[in-house]
Motif scaffolding. Structure first.
Motif, PDB file in Angstrom:
ATOM      1  N   GLY A   1       0.828  -1.151   0.049  1.00  0.00           N
ATOM      2  CA  GLY A   1       0.219   0.111   0.177  1.00  0.00           C
ATOM      3  C   GLY A   1       0.824   1.287   0.149  1.00  0.00           C
ATOM      4  N   SER A   2       2.186   1.187  -0.299  1.00  0.00           N
ATOM      5  CA  SER A   2       3.177   2.308  -0.310  1.00  0.00           C
ATOM      6  C   SER A   2       3.571   2.291  -1.666  1.00  0.00           C
ATOM      7  CB  SER A   2       4.271   2.045   0.705  1.00  0.00           C
ATOM      8  OG  SER A   2       5.126   3.041   0.449  1.00  0.00           O
ATOM      9  N   PHE A   3       3.835   3.862  -1.886  1.00  0.00           N
ATOM     10  CA  PHE A   3       4.472   3.922  -3.530  1.00  0.00           C
ATOM     11  C   PHE A   3       6.161   4.406  -3.173  1.00  0.00           C
ATOM     12  CE2 PHE A   3      -0.090   4.676  -4.233  1.00  0.00           C
ATOM     13  CZ  PHE A   3      -0.173   3.887  -5.319  1.00  0.00           C
ATOM     14  N   ARG A   4       6.692   4.010  -2.066  1.00  0.00           N
ATOM     15  CA  ARG A   4       7.961   4.230  -1.694  1.00  0.00           C
ATOM     16  C   ARG A   4       9.203   3.879  -2.527  1.00  0.00           C
ATOM     17  NH1 ARG A   4       9.721   3.549   4.001  1.00  0.00           N
ATOM     18  NH2 ARG A   4       8.687   1.557   3.893  1.00  0.00           N
ATOM     19  N   LEU A   5       8.830   2.567  -3.178  1.00  0.00           N
ATOM     20  CA  LEU A   5       9.941   2.084  -3.722  1.00  0.00           C
ATOM     21  C   LEU A   5       9.864   2.390  -5.369  1.00  0.00           C
ATOM     22  CD1 LEU A   5      11.816  -0.406  -3.336  1.00  0.00           C
ATOM     23  CD2 LEU A   5      10.328  -2.101  -4.481  1.00  0.00           C
ATOM     24  N   ASN A   6      11.128   2.607  -5.735  1.00  0.00           N
ATOM     25  CA  ASN A   6      11.414   3.089  -7.107  1.00  0.00           C
ATOM     26  C   ASN A   6      10.466   4.277  -7.556  1.00  0.00           C
ATOM     27  OD1 ASN A   6      10.932   2.489 -10.578  1.00  0.00           O
ATOM     28  ND2 ASN A   6      12.581   2.522  -9.893  1.00  0.00           N
ATOM     29  N   PRO A   7      10.405   5.551  -6.743  1.00  0.00           N
ATOM     30  CA  PRO A   7       9.906   6.596  -6.776  1.00  0.00           C
ATOM     31  C   PRO A   7      10.126   7.465  -8.012  1.00  0.00           C
ATOM     32  CG  PRO A   7      11.064   6.997  -5.011  1.00  0.00           C
ATOM     33  CD  PRO A   7      11.566   5.707  -5.410  1.00  0.00           C
ATOM     34  N   GLU A   8      11.333   7.203  -8.595  1.00  0.00           N
ATOM     35  CA  GLU A   8      11.771   7.996  -9.844  1.00  0.00           C
ATOM     36  C   GLU A   8      10.955   7.702 -11.093  1.00  0.00           C
ATOM     37  OE1 GLU A   8      15.202   5.128  -9.259  1.00  0.00           O
ATOM     38  OE2 GLU A   8      13.601   5.998  -7.994  1.00  0.00           O
ATOM     39  N   HIS A   9      10.083   6.723 -10.940  1.00  0.00           N
ATOM     40  CA  HIS A   9       9.149   6.422 -12.257  1.00  0.00           C
ATOM     41  C   HIS A   9       7.773   6.518 -11.375  1.00  0.00           C
ATOM     42  CE1 HIS A   9      12.317   5.662 -14.927  1.00  0.00           C
ATOM     43  NE2 HIS A   9      12.950   4.953 -13.893  1.00  0.00           N
ATOM     44  N   PRO A  10       6.727   7.034 -12.219  1.00  0.00           N
ATOM     45  CA  PRO A  10       5.462   7.197 -11.636  1.00  0.00           C
ATOM     46  C   PRO A  10       4.901   5.617 -11.545  1.00  0.00           C
ATOM     47  CG  PRO A  10       5.505   8.705 -13.262  1.00  0.00           C
ATOM     48  CD  PRO A  10       6.742   7.812 -13.348  1.00  0.00           C
ATOM     49  N   PRO A  11       3.666   5.209 -10.789  1.00  0.00           N
ATOM     50  CA  PRO A  11       3.348   3.990 -10.512  1.00  0.00           C
ATOM     51  C   PRO A  11       2.281   3.414 -11.543  1.00  0.00           C
ATOM     52  CG  PRO A  11       2.011   5.355  -9.099  1.00  0.00           C
ATOM     53  CD  PRO A  11       3.111   6.361  -9.855  1.00  0.00           C
ATOM     54  N   LEU A  12       1.685   4.001 -12.201  1.00  0.00           N
ATOM     55  CA  LEU A  12       0.647   3.499 -13.118  1.00  0.00           C
ATOM     56  C   LEU A  12       1.048   2.130 -13.774  1.00  0.00           C
ATOM     57  CD1 LEU A  12      -2.198   3.729 -14.019  1.00  0.00           C
ATOM     58  CD2 LEU A  12      -1.292   5.257 -15.955  1.00  0.00           C
ATOM     59  N   LEU A  13       1.910   2.329 -14.721  1.00  0.00           N
ATOM     60  CA  LEU A  13       2.391   1.035 -15.443  1.00  0.00           C
ATOM     61  C   LEU A  13       2.859  -0.008 -14.522  1.00  0.00           C
ATOM     62  CD1 LEU A  13       3.962   3.095 -18.486  1.00  0.00           C
ATOM     63  CD2 LEU A  13       1.594   1.988 -18.350  1.00  0.00           C
ATOM     64  N   LYS A  14       3.560   0.260 -13.524  1.00  0.00           N
ATOM     65  CA  LYS A  14       3.886  -0.673 -12.651  1.00  0.00           C
ATOM     66  C   LYS A  14       2.905  -1.512 -12.024  1.00  0.00           C
ATOM     67  CE  LYS A  14       6.823   2.205 -11.223  1.00  0.00           C
ATOM     68  NZ  LYS A  14       8.021   3.201 -10.046  1.00  0.00           N
ATOM     69  N   LEU A  15       1.969  -0.617 -11.432  1.00  0.00           N
ATOM     70  CA  LEU A  15       0.753  -1.293 -10.916  1.00  0.00           C
ATOM     71  C   LEU A  15       0.009  -2.372 -12.035  1.00  0.00           C
ATOM     72  CD1 LEU A  15      -0.747   1.761  -9.061  1.00  0.00           C
ATOM     73  CD2 LEU A  15      -0.198  -0.388  -8.039  1.00  0.00           C
ATOM     74  N   LEU A  16       0.014  -1.781 -13.246  1.00  0.00           N
ATOM     75  CA  LEU A  16      -0.658  -2.704 -14.151  1.00  0.00           C
ATOM     76  C   LEU A  16       0.067  -3.991 -14.610  1.00  0.00           C
ATOM     77  CD1 LEU A  16      -1.862   0.094 -16.949  1.00  0.00           C
ATOM     78  CD2 LEU A  16      -3.091  -1.252 -15.199  1.00  0.00           C
ATOM     79  N   TRP A  17       1.525  -3.667 -14.585  1.00  0.00           N
ATOM     80  CA  TRP A  17       2.165  -4.904 -14.822  1.00  0.00           C
ATOM     81  C   TRP A  17       2.147  -6.042 -13.901  1.00  0.00           C
ATOM     82  CZ3 TRP A  17       6.968  -1.250 -15.748  1.00  0.00           C
ATOM     83  CH2 TRP A  17       6.803  -0.627 -17.064  1.00  0.00           C
ATOM     84  N   ALA A  18       2.104  -5.524 -12.757  1.00  0.00           N
ATOM     85  CA  ALA A  18       1.929  -6.439 -11.497  1.00  0.00           C
ATOM     86  C   ALA A  18       0.566  -7.047 -11.068  1.00  0.00           C
ATOM     87  CB  ALA A  18       2.441  -5.928 -10.176  1.00  0.00           C
ATOM     88  N   ALA A  19      -0.332  -6.558 -11.735  1.00  0.00           N
ATOM     89  CA  ALA A  19      -1.640  -6.951 -11.580  1.00  0.00           C
ATOM     90  C   ALA A  19      -1.838  -8.677 -11.877  1.00  0.00           C
ATOM     91  CB  ALA A  19      -2.723  -6.358 -12.317  1.00  0.00           C
ATOM     92  N   PRO A  20      -1.393  -8.916 -12.827  1.00  0.00           N
ATOM     93  CA  PRO A  20      -1.441 -10.470 -13.079  1.00  0.00           C
ATOM     94  C   PRO A  20      -0.907 -11.491 -12.061  1.00  0.00           C
ATOM     95  CG  PRO A  20      -0.932  -9.341 -15.372  1.00  0.00           C
ATOM     96  CD  PRO A  20      -0.628  -8.487 -14.104  1.00  0.00           C
TER      97      PRO A  20
END
Length: 550
Positions: A53-72
């Protein structure tokens, strides 16, 4: 069935076949290429957002796409998140990514491939969108098919659709925002305004360089108004001055984009966007290493880097098609064309000014505008029959050239550059070598030996995952100690060097492998790993055996 309906169904069948071809080629790329440099971090970061529930990891890139990639993975068979590694390393994303992808007890590909397919689906979205825009712009189904064909035949789009890179998501949302504003100028509606604002917000949530997209759209709006167009809110009074109407439209579009962007951070974590932006604006202070162009290394980059790069990395069929349409000048007279041309020009100019010369991925959002533009060959921009014939020839040229790059399109260069080997004379980094080549190296060693090699590998993939035995040479990217073993004195002496290490781009001593650069390699694997058999060269073997592992 009417002739028009039959033509529409035929066009739909052709487009469907082209998109299916793009997906099938993508599946081959997924199977043939190992994790690229940043993929373990991106996937672990996206998974951490869901898990913690935190966005602290790898903050130099926005989270949107990383959330989508991890969803599966989140909604499938959830792998364990390495909380212990996060605690021990103070949330170091490189160690967390390494532990998540390679120490979860599952094959790395089982975790990586579902995430990559999400990006591949976004790439298919780009293909379909440029086809639809070209059809609407040129009022020609053949042009729509042509734009789809150019997209499918571009190895750069395919390569970046098949790895966890934020560039493909940025590209999709950029093109969508520009297209929706283009449609809005002809028929203003609240739906198109909201859609364009959401698309712009998603672009900003995909990558920080989307700020250049916002500036490009603003510049396009100004050009459109100066050329006699009117860009106002739906149902705005006709007597409102055009400048004021444009400002009101831009403000409303910006508010919608900002709300959408905040939503990608769950609103309460929106401050992370500012922190990430600050990191990107000061990235030179964090030590990005050297950049390479035409045999020279630089820490500050070059303003003309992308002007050199595009003629070498784009399929020449696309390049020629774009030039042919541009020489007619017919399209340039329409005020609405500002939303096709100006955002691309502004983005390219700002990318060049930033001098973040890491590869064609930096300017990927520019390429779909070229697909749409080049497809105008069939629209009557010149003689319709001749234009259609030229379009077919350009597509065939692009397709044949692209096929040479499969299944390693990252390292694609066109005929002007002389393929991936020739391209290395001009540019490197993610244009050639992103650490993708270990599966190809494993296959080569299984077929040709030897049992143990000298290896200088650029990347974060794990050699242990492939059972590759090696003596480590100076390299860049490995997380943790280099490991390895010694090559026996009486064995074959085969050295494998990643292209970036061969050029010394990220090494402490850029000249470490200068003595190998003029030698003819025994093989080039995945376009990125150079194999040299030095068994009969006693002096060269002595050089290897005294090189340190770091």
């Amino acid at each position: 069935m009417t002739r028009n309906r039959a033509s529409a169904l035929l066009a739909l069948a052709v487009v469907t076949g082209l998109v299916a071809c793009f997906w099938c080629r993508g599946e081959r790329v997924l199977a043939a290429n190992g994790p690229t440099f940043d993929e373990p971090v991106h996937l672990a970061a996206g998974y951490s957002y869901w898990a913690t529930g935190s966005f602290r990891l790898n903050p130099e890139h926005p989270p949107l796409l990383k959330l989508l990639w991890a969803a599966p993975l989140v909604f499938g068979d959830r792998p364990p998140y390495p909380h212990d590694v996060a605690r021990e390393t103070n949330n170091d994303h490189w160690h967390i990514g390494n532990a998540f992808l390679f120490q979860s007890g599952r094959a790395p590909n089982e975790l990586l491939s579902p995430a990559r397919r999400v990006n591949l689906a976004l790439g298919c979205g780009v293909v379909l969108l440029v086809g639809w825009w070209a059809f609407r712009l040129w009022n020609s189904r053949i042009s729509g098919i042509g734009a789809v064909g150019f997209a499918v035949c571009d190895p750069n789009l395919l390569a970046l659709s098949c790895i966890l890179s934020t560039d493909i998501g940025l590209t999709l949302f950029t093109v969508l925002a520009c297209y929706l504003v283009w449609e809005y100028t002809a028929a203003p509606s609240r739906g198109l305004l909201v859609g364009a604002g959401v698309a712009l917000g998603l672009a900003l949530g995909a990558k920080f360089s989307a700020l250049a997209v916002a500036l490009g759209l603003g510049a396009a709006g100004i050009v459109f108004v100066l050329r006699g167009g009117r860009l106002a809110l739906p149902n705005a009074p006709a007597d409102v001055p055009r400048g004021r109407a444009l400002a009101e439209f831009a403000f409303r579009l910006g508010v919608i984009a900002l709300v959408t962007l905040a939503a990608t951070y769950g609103f309460v974590h929106f401050d992370q966007w500012g922190r990430g932006l600050k990191f990107q604006l000061t990235r030179a202070d964090h030590g990005d290493g050297m950049m390479y162009l035409n045999g020279e290394l630089s820490r500050s980059g070059w303003y003309h880097y992308f002007l050199v790069l595009l003629p070498l990395k784009l399929p020449l069929g696309l390049f020629v098609g774009t030039l042919l349409v541009g020489t007619t000048g017919r399209l340039l007279r329409a005020p609405r064309i500002a939303f096709l041309l100006v955002p691309a020009v502004v983005f390219f100019a700002l990318a060049s000014y930033s001098r973040v010369d890491l590869g064609i991925r930096v300017v990927l959002p520019v390429l779909p505008f070229l697909y749409v533009f080049a497809a105008g060959l069939a629209s009557g921009a010149c003689c319709r029959a001749a234009g259609t014939a030229l379009l077919v020839l350009c597509l065939a040229w692009a397709g044949i050239s692209a096929a040479r790059g499969d299944p390693h399109p990252i390292a694609y260069f066109n005929e002007l550059a002389g393929g991936s080997r020739g391209g290395l004379r001009f540019v490197a980094d993610s244009n050639v070598d992103w650490g993708q080549g270990l599966p190809a190296l494993k296959a080569y060693l299984d077929a040709n030996g030897p049992d143990v090699i000298y290896l200088s590998y650029f990347g974060t993939d794990r050699l242990e995952a492939y059972g590759i035995r090696y003596q480590p040479l100076p390299a860049y990217g490995r997380v943790g100690e280099p490991g390895g073993e010694l090559v026996p004195a009486d064995a074959r002496h085969v050295v494998v060097v990643s292209a970036n290490n061969l050029l010394g781009i990220y090494l402490n001593d850029p000249g470490t492998f200068a003595w190998l650069r003029d030698r003819e390699p025994t093989a080039i694997l995945a376009g990125s790993l150079y194999v040299f058999d030095l068994t009969s060269d006693v002096e060269a073997v002595q050089r290897l055996r005294v090189l340190p592992a770091k």
